[in-house]
Design an enzyme around this catalytic site. Sequence first.
Site, PDB file in Angstrom:
ATOM      1  N   HIS A  60     -15.712   4.855  61.022  1.00  0.00           N
ATOM      2  CA  HIS A  60     -16.548   3.815  61.611  1.00  0.00           C
ATOM      3  C   HIS A  60     -17.498   4.433  62.645  1.00  0.00           C
ATOM      4  CE1 HIS A  60     -13.795   0.192  60.412  1.00  0.00           C
ATOM      5  NE2 HIS A  60     -14.233   0.895  59.390  1.00  0.00           N
ATOM      6  N   GLU A  62     -18.048   3.832  65.767  1.00  0.00           N
ATOM      7  CA  GLU A  62     -17.484   4.141  67.085  1.00  0.00           C
ATOM      8  C   GLU A  62     -16.835   5.522  67.068  1.00  0.00           C
ATOM      9  OE1 GLU A  62     -17.123   1.473  65.232  1.00  0.00           O
ATOM     10  OE2 GLU A  62     -16.567  -0.323  66.357  1.00  0.00           O
ATOM     11  N   CYS A  98     -10.587   0.734  65.626  1.00  0.00           N
ATOM     12  CA  CYS A  98     -11.502   1.408  66.557  1.00  0.00           C
ATOM     13  C   CYS A  98     -11.155   1.096  68.009  1.00  0.00           C
ATOM     14  CB  CYS A  98     -12.927   0.981  66.286  1.00  0.00           C
ATOM     15  SG  CYS A  98     -13.544   1.699  64.773  1.00  0.00           S
ATOM     16  N   TRP A 191     -28.437  11.722  27.412  1.00  0.00           N
ATOM     17  CA  TRP A 191     -28.742  11.899  28.830  1.00  0.00           C
ATOM     18  C   TRP A 191     -30.156  11.477  29.149  1.00  0.00           C
ATOM     19  CZ3 TRP A 191     -24.548  12.232  31.335  1.00  0.00           C
ATOM     20  CH2 TRP A 191     -23.471  12.940  30.835  1.00  0.00           C
ATOM     21  N   ARG A 205     -19.400   7.675  42.530  1.00  0.00           N
ATOM     22  CA  ARG A 205     -18.098   7.406  41.890  1.00  0.00           C
ATOM     23  C   ARG A 205     -16.945   7.689  42.837  1.00  0.00           C
ATOM     24  NH1 ARG A 205     -18.804  10.284  35.990  1.00  0.00           N
ATOM     25  NH2 ARG A 205     -20.128   8.699  35.057  1.00  0.00           N
ATOM     26  N   ARG A 228     -16.576  14.694  39.280  1.00  0.00           N
ATOM     27  CA  ARG A 228     -16.689  16.141  39.163  1.00  0.00           C
ATOM     28  C   ARG A 228     -17.673  16.646  40.206  1.00  0.00           C
ATOM     29  NH1 ARG A 228     -18.307  15.517  33.191  1.00  0.00           N
ATOM     30  NH2 ARG A 228     -18.202  13.393  33.866  1.00  0.00           N
ATOM     31  N   GLU A 322     -20.877   0.898  35.123  1.00  0.00           N
ATOM     32  CA  GLU A 322     -21.614   1.927  34.366  1.00  0.00           C
ATOM     33  C   GLU A 322     -21.502   1.567  32.895  1.00  0.00           C
ATOM     34  OE1 GLU A 322     -21.794   6.076  35.524  1.00  0.00           O
ATOM     35  OE2 GLU A 322     -20.013   5.757  36.739  1.00  0.00           O
ATOM     36  N   PRO A 325     -26.455  -2.089  27.964  1.00  0.00           N
ATOM     37  CA  PRO A 325     -27.238  -3.301  28.277  1.00  0.00           C
ATOM     38  C   PRO A 325     -26.478  -4.607  28.060  1.00  0.00           C
ATOM     39  CG  PRO A 325     -28.094  -2.149  26.330  1.00  0.00           C
ATOM     40  CD  PRO A 325     -27.081  -1.247  26.937  1.00  0.00           C
ATOM     41  N   ARG A 326     -25.511  -4.637  27.130  1.00  0.00           N
ATOM     42  CA  ARG A 326     -24.815  -5.915  26.884  1.00  0.00           C
ATOM     43  C   ARG A 326     -23.992  -6.346  28.079  1.00  0.00           C
ATOM     44  NH1 ARG A 326     -22.923  -4.409  21.096  1.00  0.00           N
ATOM     45  NH2 ARG A 326     -25.003  -4.365  20.245  1.00  0.00           N
TER      46      ARG A 326
HETATM   47  N1  LIG Z   1     -28.381   4.663  30.548  1.00  0.00           N
HETATM   48  C1  LIG Z   1     -27.230   4.262  31.034  1.00  0.00           C
HETATM   49  O1  LIG Z   1     -27.056   4.198  32.250  1.00  0.00           O
HETATM   50  C2  LIG Z   1     -26.155   3.846  30.089  1.00  0.00           C
HETATM   51  C3  LIG Z   1     -24.864   3.582  30.585  1.00  0.00           C
HETATM   52  C4  LIG Z   1     -23.888   3.175  29.671  1.00  0.00           C
HETATM   53  C5  LIG Z   1     -24.218   3.045  28.320  1.00  0.00           C
HETATM   54  N2  LIG Z   1     -25.464   3.315  27.906  1.00  0.00           N
HETATM   55  C6  LIG Z   1     -25.851   3.156  26.477  1.00  0.00           C
HETATM   56  O2  LIG Z   1     -25.632   1.811  26.097  1.00  0.00           O
HETATM   57  C7  LIG Z   1     -25.329   1.775  24.710  1.00  0.00           C
HETATM   58  C8  LIG Z   1     -24.131   0.865  24.507  1.00  0.00           C
HETATM   59  O3  LIG Z   1     -24.520  -0.429  24.915  1.00  0.00           O
HETATM   60  P1  LIG Z   1     -23.659  -1.725  24.725  1.00  0.00           P
HETATM   61  O4  LIG Z   1     -24.441  -2.817  25.315  1.00  0.00           O
HETATM   62  O5  LIG Z   1     -23.202  -1.810  23.319  1.00  0.00           O
HETATM   63  O6  LIG Z   1     -22.340  -1.357  25.541  1.00  0.00           O
HETATM   64  P2  LIG Z   1     -21.554  -2.012  26.779  1.00  0.00           P
HETATM   65  O7  LIG Z   1     -22.405  -2.994  27.478  1.00  0.00           O
HETATM   66  O8  LIG Z   1     -20.995  -0.883  27.564  1.00  0.00           O
HETATM   67  O9  LIG Z   1     -20.344  -2.749  26.052  1.00  0.00           O
HETATM   68  C9  LIG Z   1     -20.566  -3.991  25.463  1.00  0.00           C
HETATM   69  C10 LIG Z   1     -19.275  -4.520  24.905  1.00  0.00           C
HETATM   70  O10 LIG Z   1     -18.379  -4.915  25.952  1.00  0.00           O
HETATM   71  C11 LIG Z   1     -17.517  -5.894  25.436  1.00  0.00           C
HETATM   72  N3  LIG Z   1     -17.443  -7.073  26.289  1.00  0.00           N
HETATM   73  C12 LIG Z   1     -16.297  -7.743  26.584  1.00  0.00           C
HETATM   74  N4  LIG Z   1     -16.562  -8.800  27.325  1.00  0.00           N
HETATM   75  C13 LIG Z   1     -17.893  -8.843  27.513  1.00  0.00           C
HETATM   76  C14 LIG Z   1     -18.746  -9.738  28.179  1.00  0.00           C
HETATM   77  N5  LIG Z   1     -18.280 -10.805  28.834  1.00  0.00           N
HETATM   78  N6  LIG Z   1     -20.071  -9.488  28.168  1.00  0.00           N
HETATM   79  C15 LIG Z   1     -20.568  -8.409  27.525  1.00  0.00           C
HETATM   80  N7  LIG Z   1     -19.800  -7.522  26.879  1.00  0.00           N
HETATM   81  C16 LIG Z   1     -18.463  -7.732  26.854  1.00  0.00           C
HETATM   82  C17 LIG Z   1     -18.104  -6.323  24.092  1.00  0.00           C
HETATM   83  O11 LIG Z   1     -17.376  -5.728  23.048  1.00  0.00           O
HETATM   84  P3  LIG Z   1     -16.044  -6.436  22.512  1.00  0.00           P
HETATM   85  O12 LIG Z   1     -16.412  -7.844  22.169  1.00  0.00           O
HETATM   86  O13 LIG Z   1     -15.599  -5.627  21.373  1.00  0.00           O
HETATM   87  O14 LIG Z   1     -15.105  -6.378  23.657  1.00  0.00           O
HETATM   88  C18 LIG Z   1     -19.496  -5.747  24.099  1.00  0.00           C
HETATM   89  O15 LIG Z   1     -19.999  -5.446  22.825  1.00  0.00           O
HETATM   90  C19 LIG Z   1     -25.065   3.195  24.271  1.00  0.00           C
HETATM   91  O16 LIG Z   1     -26.177   3.633  23.511  1.00  0.00           O
HETATM   92  C20 LIG Z   1     -24.997   3.985  25.566  1.00  0.00           C
HETATM   93  O17 LIG Z   1     -25.528   5.267  25.412  1.00  0.00           O
HETATM   94  C21 LIG Z   1     -26.445   3.723  28.747  1.00  0.00           C
END
Ligand SMILES: NC(=O)c1ccc[n+]([C@@H]2O[C@H](COP(=O)([O-])OP(=O)(O)OC[C@H]3O[C@@H](n4cnc5c(N)ncnc54)[C@H](OP(=O)(O)O)[C@@H]3O)[C@@H](O)[C@H]2O)c1
Length: 385
Positions: A60, A62, A98, A191, A205, A228, A322, A325-326
Amino acid sequence: MSRLTEPLDTPSLGALLAELGAEARAHRFEVAPNPCVGAAVLAGSEVIGRGYHRFWGGPHAEVEALASADASGVPRERWDTLVVTLEPCSSQGKTPPCTEAIVARGIRRVVVGSLDPDLRHRGRGLEELREAGLEVQLLENAAPLRTISPHFLRWLELERVRRPRPWVIAKWAQTLTGQLTPPESIGGGRWISGEEARAEVALLRSRVDVILTGVGTVLADDPRLSVRPPELTSKPPARVVLDTALRTPPQARLLHPRADEAAGPVTLLSVVGADASGARAAALAQAGARVHGIRGDDVHHLNLRAVLRWMWEQGWRRVLLEAGPRLCSSLLDAGFVDQLRVYTASIPGGRGESLGSWLGASSLEERLDRTVGEDQVLEAFPAPL
Ligand SMILES: NC(=O)c1ccc[n+]([C@@H]2O[C@H](COP(=O)([O-])OP(=O)(O)OC[C@H]3O[C@@H](n4cnc5c(N)ncnc54)[C@H](OP(=O)(O)O)[C@@H]3O)[C@@H](O)[C@H]2O)c1
């Protein structure tokens, strides 16, 4: 060393508090959800040491200010006042209280810029200092939390205390078009960011309780999500994969840490039912994963509110997301992301969904744009939905 113009008059103390607060804010993205705090030790009217809370889990302000006063060489009997932007803590957290450190060093007067806004602690630190015989002065408004640490006030909002969930930092690397996966021809198709950015992420991390990802990332990248070099941490973050149907292969790298990395335990969160039995769950448990069942949501993925509540129950407070996009967009759209760290590389194009439109449409607070190596970095707190 700066010198106060008038010995301990209120305007000079107020100016010092404002200065400490402004300097403490520089660490806002490192300390959140903790507050930004700055402190100084005075010998008479002379500032002989300054300190800041610099990173989450770290000492902290202090304690840092007292150490800095030690280093000044000014004899202990001349130290008399400690000035601090926020009421000192009186309870054991990640570090000792503190108030004890202040009393133990023989400080005679404490000047404070803000009371602790947490009603469970408010006023207790000042009371303890008074009981120990110290003079305590509260200069409210000299270092207001609404200016220095608005994020901390949000963390303590009633709704958040009532339905607790951890602080989520979404970190991703993107191309110029906001895509998280580069073209096949760049970085082995994996990457995006440079070496310096990756070193920053290793440090980040080491300063969270847990790393959260989705099974999409595990299947596409087979990441380690470890620290790492391992010396960066004494307690590596746990790793959690949202994996509704347990698609993670037992041979995934996450489950087979190497000697040159610090890697925390792995939990796979699957939908209730998929966790309990079956050869898949048994093979994953055999490989060292914990499998835990979570309520599903309307589109058959996992319910994110339930995921975050479960994380809170594990005692985890600072989460690093980390993911691909999903999962990132699910959490962003639900308003569950508290902080952003986005690395943009000068790579054109890319594959998959872009998060660029989300970033463009969002209102970002306390934004900081900087450069690390060859990457642009954006840090901000997304405005609450
Ligand atoms: N540039 C970067 O910083 C970075 C970081 C990480 C990944 N990536 C890239 O992202 C790509 C993968 O993307 P992604 O979108 O498929 O992977 P993701 O977002 O890591 O995983 C998505 C999966 O998580 C599961 N999930 C469970 N509950 C969920 C919820 N409530 N909402 C959303 N997902 C949920 C689902 O699969 P289930 O239904 O089977 O559980 C879903 O298909 C790869 O190409 C990787 O290289 C890039």
